[in-house]
Design a protein around this motif. Structure first.
Motif, mmCIF file in Angstrom:
data_model
loop_
_atom_site.group_PDB
_atom_site.id
_atom_site.type_symbol
_atom_site.label_atom_id
_atom_site.label_comp_id
_atom_site.label_asym_id
_atom_site.label_seq_id
_atom_site.Cartn_x
_atom_site.Cartn_y
_atom_site.Cartn_z
ATOM 1 N N HIS A 16 0.846 -1.193 0.000
ATOM 2 C CA HIS A 16 0.000 0.000 0.000
ATOM 3 C C HIS A 16 0.882 1.243 0.000
ATOM 4 C CE1 HIS A 16 -3.857 -2.124 1.014
ATOM 5 N NE2 HIS A 16 -2.961 -3.050 1.335
ATOM 6 N N ALA A 17 0.583 2.149 -0.879
ATOM 7 C CA ALA A 17 1.360 3.383 -0.981
ATOM 8 C C ALA A 17 1.228 4.187 0.305
ATOM 9 C CB ALA A 17 0.868 4.202 -2.174
ATOM 10 N N GLY A 18 2.353 4.685 0.795
ATOM 11 C CA GLY A 18 2.347 5.508 1.995
ATOM 12 C C GLY A 18 2.343 4.730 3.297
ATOM 13 N N CYS A 19 2.300 3.407 3.227
ATOM 14 C CA CYS A 19 2.300 2.590 4.449
ATOM 15 C C CYS A 19 3.737 2.246 4.817
ATOM 16 C CB CYS A 19 1.476 1.317 4.251
ATOM 17 S SG CYS A 19 1.587 0.178 5.652
ATOM 18 N N SER A 20 4.164 2.678 6.004
ATOM 19 C CA SER A 20 5.547 2.426 6.428
ATOM 20 C C SER A 20 5.813 0.941 6.621
ATOM 21 C CB SER A 20 5.844 3.196 7.714
ATOM 22 O OG SER A 20 4.887 2.870 8.717
ATOM 23 N N GLY A 21 4.806 0.211 7.116
ATOM 24 C CA GLY A 21 4.983 -1.224 7.300
ATOM 25 C C GLY A 21 5.179 -1.945 5.982
ATOM 26 N N CYS A 22 4.444 -1.523 4.964
ATOM 27 C CA CYS A 22 4.593 -2.133 3.646
ATOM 28 C C CYS A 22 5.967 -1.839 3.053
ATOM 29 C CB CYS A 22 3.497 -1.630 2.704
ATOM 30 S SG CYS A 22 1.864 -2.322 3.070
ATOM 31 N N LYS A 23 6.479 -0.638 3.323
ATOM 32 C CA LYS A 23 7.818 -0.288 2.841
ATOM 33 C C LYS A 23 8.874 -1.212 3.473
ATOM 34 C CE LYS A 23 6.900 4.611 1.922
ATOM 35 N NZ LYS A 23 7.200 6.000 2.337
ATOM 36 N N VAL A 24 8.696 -1.520 4.768
ATOM 37 C CA VAL A 24 9.629 -2.425 5.439
ATOM 38 C C VAL A 24 9.535 -3.823 4.835
ATOM 39 C CG1 VAL A 24 10.129 -3.591 7.627
ATOM 40 C CG2 VAL A 24 9.729 -1.136 7.589
ATOM 41 N N GLU A 25 8.300 -4.290 4.573
ATOM 42 C CA GLU A 25 8.128 -5.611 3.967
ATOM 43 C C GLU A 25 8.769 -5.667 2.584
ATOM 44 O OE1 GLU A 25 6.956 -8.392 5.222
ATOM 45 O OE2 GLU A 25 6.660 -7.382 7.136
ATOM 46 N N GLN A 26 8.619 -4.593 1.830
ATOM 47 C CA GLN A 26 9.226 -4.542 0.492
ATOM 48 C C GLN A 26 10.748 -4.562 0.597
ATOM 49 O OE1 GLN A 26 8.014 -1.125 -1.759
ATOM 50 N NE2 GLN A 26 8.572 -2.043 -3.717
ATOM 51 N N MET A 27 11.283 -3.824 1.570
ATOM 52 C CA MET A 27 12.733 -3.811 1.790
ATOM 53 C C MET A 27 13.235 -5.199 2.163
ATOM 54 S SD MET A 27 14.816 -1.994 4.896
ATOM 55 C CE MET A 27 14.177 -3.261 6.015
ATOM 56 N N LYS A 28 12.496 -5.909 3.023
ATOM 57 C CA LYS A 28 12.900 -7.253 3.430
ATOM 58 C C LYS A 28 12.882 -8.224 2.255
ATOM 59 C CE LYS A 28 10.606 -8.641 7.085
ATOM 60 N NZ LYS A 28 9.468 -8.738 8.033
ATOM 61 N N GLN A 29 11.910 -8.071 1.360
ATOM 62 C CA GLN A 29 11.831 -8.961 0.203
ATOM 63 C C GLN A 29 12.991 -8.742 -0.766
ATOM 64 O OE1 GLN A 29 9.892 -11.412 -0.293
ATOM 65 N NE2 GLN A 29 7.972 -11.110 0.806
ATOM 66 N N LEU A 30 13.397 -7.503 -0.911
ATOM 67 C CA LEU A 30 14.426 -7.181 -1.904
ATOM 68 C C LEU A 30 15.843 -7.299 -1.367
ATOM 69 C CD1 LEU A 30 12.795 -4.039 -3.575
ATOM 70 C CD2 LEU A 30 12.982 -6.342 -4.539
ATOM 71 N N ARG A 31 15.993 -7.180 -0.053
ATOM 72 C CA ARG A 31 17.336 -7.093 0.512
ATOM 73 C C ARG A 31 18.027 -8.449 0.527
ATOM 74 N NH1 ARG A 31 19.384 -3.970 5.930
ATOM 75 N NH2 ARG A 31 21.581 -4.525 5.677
ATOM 76 N N ARG A 32 19.319 -8.411 0.267
ATOM 77 C CA ARG A 32 20.171 -9.590 0.367
ATOM 78 C C ARG A 32 21.352 -9.253 1.289
ATOM 79 N NH1 ARG A 32 16.321 -11.100 -0.945
ATOM 80 N NH2 ARG A 32 15.600 -12.298 -2.755
ATOM 81 N N GLY A 33 21.885 -10.268 1.931
ATOM 82 C CA GLY A 33 23.034 -10.045 2.803
ATOM 83 C C GLY A 33 22.635 -9.970 4.260
ATOM 84 N N TYR A 34 23.626 -10.002 5.118
ATOM 85 C CA TYR A 34 23.411 -10.031 6.567
ATOM 86 C C TYR A 34 22.943 -8.658 7.054
ATOM 87 C CZ TYR A 34 24.187 -11.803 11.273
ATOM 88 O OH TYR A 34 24.017 -12.236 12.558
ATOM 89 N N PRO A 35 21.914 -8.589 7.937
ATOM 90 C CA PRO A 35 21.344 -7.297 8.359
ATOM 91 C C PRO A 35 22.142 -6.631 9.480
ATOM 92 C CG PRO A 35 20.108 -9.087 9.346
ATOM 93 C CD PRO A 35 21.139 -9.733 8.455
ATOM 94 N N TYR A 36 23.361 -6.232 9.180
ATOM 95 C CA TYR A 36 24.214 -5.650 10.213
ATOM 96 C C TYR A 36 23.627 -4.370 10.797
ATOM 97 C CZ TYR A 36 27.948 -8.814 8.684
ATOM 98 O OH TYR A 36 28.691 -9.941 8.382
ATOM 99 N N LEU A 37 23.110 -3.495 9.948
ATOM 100 C CA LEU A 37 22.604 -2.202 10.419
ATOM 101 C C LEU A 37 21.411 -2.387 11.351
ATOM 102 C CD1 LEU A 37 22.861 0.870 10.230
ATOM 103 C CD2 LEU A 37 21.290 0.817 8.280
ATOM 104 N N GLU A 38 20.472 -3.250 10.964
ATOM 105 C CA GLU A 38 19.300 -3.490 11.806
ATOM 106 C C GLU A 38 19.703 -4.088 13.145
ATOM 107 O OE1 GLU A 38 19.556 -4.252 8.689
ATOM 108 O OE2 GLU A 38 17.827 -3.460 7.587
#
Length: 483
Positions: A16-38
């Motif tokens: 959903h556009a403008g939804c911060s939670g959806c942006k996080v889910e999209q980031m998790k789907q696209l991201r590769r590699g170990y989540p050092y920053l998080e």
């Protein structure tokens, strides 16, 4: 090939556009590699909330003595217990409410409230001029201590599925390190004008307020964490579901629905499971509360015992000496949790890790009164070894229970489950410092008793608590969820 794979993932999920939670889910789907920053963000936020909890223990004996409320040395432990428990009492009253607010308004605002409150209220505690000001500021600090439960939910939402165990390990490790580093800071930095006269004069603010420096240091760290938290993403979805909006938090507590996943799916699961009837969850929470009660009582008793005079069976340690022991224990704990615990958990499983760790704590605590009879280098070596082992075992046992709690519920129920665990644990920890202080004060009045004289009685009671916790790790009491 990688672009096609990412596109396929995104096609399966509705964002959903403008939804911060959806942006996080999209980031998790696209991201590769170990989540050092998080992991780094989770680590420093949890560390900031655990530092002030036990940082006062090394200097609490001296602080109560300075307030002049105790009629004799034997009464100091009695008053110290009430200062210690005021924090936990405040947290017990508000943990569930903060969880409800975070479910409605988001994780990030609650995280910011938590770090800001530490920066302000912990500094005010360091400026306490009497017993009642100390109790009041600690109570408020506990009331606004909303970070641990929120961070457990946040950690389960910000990481991909394959890093969930790593995330929970980071939470428990940072928490355990904070409970050791906090007292180390309190030990080294309390009474700075007496210890470091070349740096701090008697007329400076730290000369007049002898316990302000460790509190100000922790508050400064919390202030830096507050600034960094402005850049973390919000994980809560802010769009409405087609079928129904998110459940009200009170309804979720009574009968938590297996609602939508973090991706904002439109279909709700038909089955509803009451968290209070989820025995794998509730049994692990009960054992968790018992071991947390021991952890808090031990932290206070260790500092009081180490500070107390030798004629009462103590070590007559200065706050610096206590800080040194705790700092060494912190290094040992960090090394174990990072390098050894994951292997032990994979090999034995969380239940056996908790059971074995609890059982091994018993002989460690039996040895403490005998260590007081030693002197010099032998005493120092034995005390540091016992402290490292006991802290490692305690945090390992608690980490295993955290893993069991999160496995006992669906991801959509973890926020409510963590709220229940935090409230129950805070109630148990409210009893811990007060009971420990009263017990310690009583033990100093029975130095010549025929049965368990002096500090022997204190550590015997601690062992009874551990034995109860270990006994409850067996079936049919403690059961695990089948997933």
């Amino acid at each position: 090939m990688g672009e096609e794979y990412n596109a396929a993932l995104l096609e399966k999920q509705i964002y959903h556009a403008g939804c911060s939670g959806c942006k996080v889910e999209q980031m998790k789907q696209l991201r590769r590699g170990y989540p050092y920053l998080e992991l780094a963000f989770v680590w420093i936020i949890v560390l900031s909330t655990s530092l002030p909890i036990s940082s006062l223990y090394p200097f609490l004996y001296s602080m109560i003595e300075d307030f002049g409320v105790a009629e004799s040395e034997k009464d100091i432990g009695f008053y110290a217990g009430f200062v210690g428990c005021s924090f936990m009492f405040g947290r017990a009253l508000t943990s569930l409410s903060w969880g409800m607010v975070s479910d409605r308004y988001g994780r990030k605002p609650i995280i910011l409230v938590g770090t800001i409150s530490i920066a302000i209220l912990n500094a005010l505690f360091g400026l306490s001029v009497n017993f009642w000001m100390a109790i009041g500021t600690r109570f408020l600090l506990g009331s606004f201590n909303c970070l641990l439960g929120t961070m457990k939910a946040y950690a389960s939402e910000i990481f991909r599925e394959e890093y969930q165990a790593t995330a929970m390990s980071a939470v428990s490790t940072a928490w355990g390190i904070g409970l050791i580093v906090g007292p180390a800071l309190g030990g080294f930095l309390a009474q700075p004008a007496d210890k470091y006269p070349n740096v701090f004069s008697k007329d400076s603010i730290f000369g007049r307020f002898r316990y302000a420096l460790p509190c100000f240091t922790i508050s400064a760290f919390a202030l830096v964490v507050t600034v960094l938290c402005c850049f973390i993403p919000e994980t809560l979805h802010n769009h409405k579901l087609d079928s129904k909006a998110y459940d009200d938090s009170l309804e979720t507590l009574e009968e938590s629905s297996a609602s939508t996943t973090n991706a904002g799916r439109n279909e709700r699961k038909a089955s509803q499971v009451s968290l209070l009837k989820n025995w794998p969850l509730m049994s692990s929470i009960i054992v968790y509360c018992i071991l947390c009660l021991h952890d808090t009582a031990y932290s206070e008793i260790f500092a009081l015992w180490a500070n107390s005079p030798r004629k009462y069976g103590g070590l007559n340690y200065s706050t610096n000496d206590v800080g040194t022991v705790l700092a060494i224990s912190g290094v040992g704990l960090f090394s174990f949790q990072v390098f050894v615990y994951p292997f032990a958990e994979r090999l034995l499983g969380p239940v056996l890790v908790t059971r074995f760790a609890g059982a091994l704590m018993i002989p460690m605590q039996i040895s403490y009164p005998f260590i007081a009879n030693l002197s010099g280098l032998s005493q120092s070596i034995m005390l540091n070894c016992a402290s490292i082992l006991l802290n490692v075992l305690s945090v390992s046992a608690i980490t295993g229970l955290l893993i069991l709690q999160n496995k006992a519920v669906e991801q959509s129920q973890r926020g409510a489950a963590n709220g229940i665990a935090m409230t129950a644990m805070s109630l148990f920890k409210t009893v811990g410092p007060a009971g420990a202080g009263i017990l310690f004060s009583w033990s100093e009045r029975r130095l010549d008793a025929a049965f368990l004289p002096g500090s022997h009685m204190v550590f015997f009671v601690l062992n009874v608590i551990v034995m109860v916790g270990v006994a409850l790790t067996f079936k049919p009491f403690l059961t695990t969820a089948r997933r």
